[in-house]
Design a protein around this motif. Sequence first.
Motif, PDB file in Angstrom:
ATOM      1  N   LYS A 311       0.838  -1.202   0.000  1.00  0.00           N
ATOM      2  CA  LYS A 311       0.000   0.000   0.000  1.00  0.00           C
ATOM      3  C   LYS A 311       0.870   1.248   0.000  1.00  0.00           C
ATOM      4  N   GLN A 312       0.290   2.334  -0.445  1.00  0.00           N
ATOM      5  CA  GLN A 312       0.976   3.626  -0.388  1.00  0.00           C
ATOM      6  C   GLN A 312       0.685   4.307   0.936  1.00  0.00           C
ATOM      7  N   ASP A 313       1.734   4.864   1.555  1.00  0.00           N
ATOM      8  CA  ASP A 313       1.513   5.623   2.781  1.00  0.00           C
ATOM      9  C   ASP A 313       1.225   7.087   2.450  1.00  0.00           C
ATOM     10  N   GLU A 314       1.118   7.928   3.454  1.00  0.00           N
ATOM     11  CA  GLU A 314       0.759   9.337   3.248  1.00  0.00           C
ATOM     12  C   GLU A 314       1.796  10.093   2.446  1.00  0.00           C
ATOM     13  N   ASP A 315       3.052   9.646   2.508  1.00  0.00           N
ATOM     14  CA  ASP A 315       4.137  10.315   1.769  1.00  0.00           C
ATOM     15  C   ASP A 315       4.310   9.783   0.356  1.00  0.00           C
ATOM     16  N   GLY A 316       3.473   8.811  -0.041  1.00  0.00           N
ATOM     17  CA  GLY A 316       3.576   8.250  -1.388  1.00  0.00           C
ATOM     18  C   GLY A 316       4.478   7.042  -1.483  1.00  0.00           C
ATOM     19  N   GLY A 317       5.151   6.686  -0.384  1.00  0.00           N
ATOM     20  CA  GLY A 317       5.995   5.503  -0.395  1.00  0.00           C
ATOM     21  C   GLY A 317       5.179   4.232  -0.237  1.00  0.00           C
ATOM     22  N   LEU A 318       5.805   3.091  -0.510  1.00  0.00           N
ATOM     23  CA  LEU A 318       5.123   1.807  -0.408  1.00  0.00           C
ATOM     24  C   LEU A 318       5.390   1.158   0.950  1.00  0.00           C
ATOM     25  N   VAL A 319       4.333   0.611   1.543  1.00  0.00           N
ATOM     26  CA  VAL A 319       4.418  -0.065   2.827  1.00  0.00           C
ATOM     27  C   VAL A 319       3.946  -1.503   2.645  1.00  0.00           C
ATOM     28  N   PHE A 320       4.672  -2.444   3.248  1.00  0.00           N
ATOM     29  CA  PHE A 320       4.403  -3.865   3.021  1.00  0.00           C
ATOM     30  C   PHE A 320       4.068  -4.569   4.335  1.00  0.00           C
ATOM     31  N   HIS A 321       3.099  -5.505   4.270  1.00  0.00           N
ATOM     32  CA  HIS A 321       2.719  -6.304   5.434  1.00  0.00           C
ATOM     33  C   HIS A 321       2.547  -7.763   5.034  1.00  0.00           C
ATOM     34  N   HIS A 322       2.839  -8.662   5.980  1.00  0.00           N
ATOM     35  CA  HIS A 322       2.630 -10.094   5.754  1.00  0.00           C
ATOM     36  C   HIS A 322       1.818 -10.675   6.898  1.00  0.00           C
ATOM     37  N   ALA A 323       1.131 -11.804   6.640  1.00  0.00           N
ATOM     38  CA  ALA A 323       0.342 -12.476   7.677  1.00  0.00           C
ATOM     39  C   ALA A 323       1.268 -13.103   8.714  1.00  0.00           C
ATOM     40  N   GLN A 324       0.890 -12.987   9.984  1.00  0.00           N
ATOM     41  CA  GLN A 324       1.750 -13.463  11.059  1.00  0.00           C
ATOM     42  C   GLN A 324       1.653 -14.964  11.291  1.00  0.00           C
ATOM     43  N   ASP A 325       0.467 -15.545  11.137  1.00  0.00           N
ATOM     44  CA  ASP A 325       0.237 -16.906  11.633  1.00  0.00           C
ATOM     45  C   ASP A 325       0.360 -18.005  10.583  1.00  0.00           C
ATOM     46  N   VAL A 326       0.802 -17.676   9.388  1.00  0.00           N
ATOM     47  CA  VAL A 326       1.120 -18.681   8.369  1.00  0.00           C
ATOM     48  C   VAL A 326       2.507 -18.376   7.824  1.00  0.00           C
ATOM     49  N   ILE A 327       3.184 -19.409   7.332  1.00  0.00           N
ATOM     50  CA  ILE A 327       4.494 -19.225   6.701  1.00  0.00           C
ATOM     51  C   ILE A 327       4.264 -19.014   5.212  1.00  0.00           C
ATOM     52  N   LEU A 328       4.676 -17.857   4.724  1.00  0.00           N
ATOM     53  CA  LEU A 328       4.464 -17.525   3.319  1.00  0.00           C
ATOM     54  C   LEU A 328       5.641 -18.004   2.475  1.00  0.00           C
ATOM     55  N   GLU A 329       5.317 -18.688   1.379  1.00  0.00           N
ATOM     56  CA  GLU A 329       6.304 -19.045   0.366  1.00  0.00           C
ATOM     57  C   GLU A 329       5.911 -18.272  -0.890  1.00  0.00           C
ATOM     58  N   VAL A 330       6.746 -17.317  -1.250  1.00  0.00           N
ATOM     59  CA  VAL A 330       6.426 -16.393  -2.343  1.00  0.00           C
ATOM     60  C   VAL A 330       7.240 -16.768  -3.572  1.00  0.00           C
ATOM     61  N   ILE A 331       6.552 -17.033  -4.677  1.00  0.00           N
ATOM     62  CA  ILE A 331       7.220 -17.378  -5.927  1.00  0.00           C
ATOM     63  C   ILE A 331       7.226 -16.154  -6.834  1.00  0.00           C
ATOM     64  N   TYR A 332       8.415 -15.697  -7.211  1.00  0.00           N
ATOM     65  CA  TYR A 332       8.550 -14.597  -8.179  1.00  0.00           C
ATOM     66  C   TYR A 332       8.864 -15.219  -9.528  1.00  0.00           C
ATOM     67  N   THR A 333       8.111 -14.855 -10.559  1.00  0.00           N
ATOM     68  CA  THR A 333       8.141 -15.615 -11.808  1.00  0.00           C
ATOM     69  C   THR A 333       9.224 -15.196 -12.800  1.00  0.00           C
ATOM     70  N   GLU A 334      10.003 -14.149 -12.504  1.00  0.00           N
ATOM     71  CA  GLU A 334      10.998 -13.654 -13.467  1.00  0.00           C
ATOM     72  C   GLU A 334      12.410 -13.724 -12.893  1.00  0.00           C
ATOM     73  N   PRO A 335      13.453 -13.636 -13.740  1.00  0.00           N
ATOM     74  CA  PRO A 335      14.830 -13.611 -13.232  1.00  0.00           C
ATOM     75  C   PRO A 335      15.055 -12.424 -12.297  1.00  0.00           C
ATOM     76  N   VAL A 336      15.954 -12.602 -11.335  1.00  0.00           N
ATOM     77  CA  VAL A 336      16.279 -11.535 -10.387  1.00  0.00           C
ATOM     78  C   VAL A 336      17.792 -11.316 -10.395  1.00  0.00           C
ATOM     79  N   ASP A 337      18.205 -10.085 -10.675  1.00  0.00           N
ATOM     80  CA  ASP A 337      19.625  -9.739 -10.709  1.00  0.00           C
ATOM     81  C   ASP A 337      20.149  -9.626  -9.283  1.00  0.00           C
ATOM     82  N   LEU A 338      21.280 -10.273  -9.021  1.00  0.00           N
ATOM     83  CA  LEU A 338      21.876 -10.203  -7.686  1.00  0.00           C
ATOM     84  C   LEU A 338      22.279  -8.777  -7.323  1.00  0.00           C
ATOM     85  N   ALA A 339      22.476  -7.920  -8.335  1.00  0.00           N
ATOM     86  CA  ALA A 339      22.851  -6.531  -8.069  1.00  0.00           C
ATOM     87  C   ALA A 339      21.734  -5.743  -7.396  1.00  0.00           C
TER      88      ALA A 339
END
Length: 374
Positions: A311-339
């Motif tokens: 979500k966007q906060d009041e300053d326009g930045g992005l804020v992230f939250h995750h569920a506490q009571d489950v373990i999330l396994e997130v799959i990102y579908t594209e290559p990720v540069d180590l840089a």
Amino acid sequence: MEVPGLAHNITSPLSPCEGMIKNLSLDSIQLCERDDSKSQDGSMEELPVPQNIKISNITCDSFKICWDMEARSKERITHYFIDLNKKENKNSNKFKHKDVPTKLVAKAVPLPMTVRGHWFLSPRTEYTVAVQTASKQTDGDYTVSEWSEIIEFCTADYSTVHLTQLLEKAEVIAGRMLRFSVFYRNQHNEYFDHAREAQDNRMMPSVKDNSGSHGSPISGKLEGIFFSCNTEFNTGKPPQDSPYGRLRFEVRADALFNPDTNLYFGDFYCMYTAYHYVILVLAPRGSRGDDFCKQRLPALDIGNNRFLTCKQDEDGGLVFHHAQDVILEVIYTEPVDLALGTVAEISGHQLMSLSTVNAKKDPSCKTCNISVGR
């Protein structure tokens, strides 16, 4: 017409796949055994044998079946006997109890006929099927035809309807939302060396393993990179232990998750423990992974769901939250540069017992199972 019911059976060598039929129910489909497959009245004309069996409209727990028959004695047919078995798996555990073959009995109805039952059909599983025609006699015995040829088919994955049921179950136990700022991925040193030297400094997507629900449409099909985002509630930071390796790649959350990313629900499962896992998929809008997920997975609102939000906060930045009571396994579908991030050694332990690689779902858990094949 749908086949409505089922009961237990004992097998007999008279079936083409391992059994035959007895104690038939006239109002429902049953599992059964039979001592005699032939009528003692030798003068009666033989019943037609089903030919050209066709299986269609296959789902994870149902299918339609039809066949051709010769016209002779067709009017005498009162029932169909269907012999359904899981296809033999040469790599199966020889010490495990063998799956009980399913013998179905149905009244003779217009074809095609729907066979449905999560208690004897599992998703993405190979089966064999053969059919007999039968005529009930006045003494309660049956005259039956020869068995048809044996054909094979494979049941389908969970549909979005089934996945939505899993999603709703996962929402119940997701718990409150905690703030986080990075995604992370643990691996061994050799993995990161290979990314640097052979993959142009990038981590590349690979095909998801078979962990989780047996019917999950992403297992063995979707390509992606697994990340975690769970934090410790007392520190707000990622845990220092991991089952996957002592080196950890960390990347800012907005590099993978932002308004140009679509979010999908992939699975909900446990591994005979109190921990429950939710698999989510992050796919850049319009990517190949996004196209794959749109056809198969329930989409989530990135700003309003019970698992992972951006979500966007009041300053326009992005804020992230995750569920506490489950373990999330997130799959990102594209290559990720180590840089895009950093690689550093964790200070904790490598807890191999928590690995979910090819982990099998507990089929008895009432929290994370639905009423279809496991």
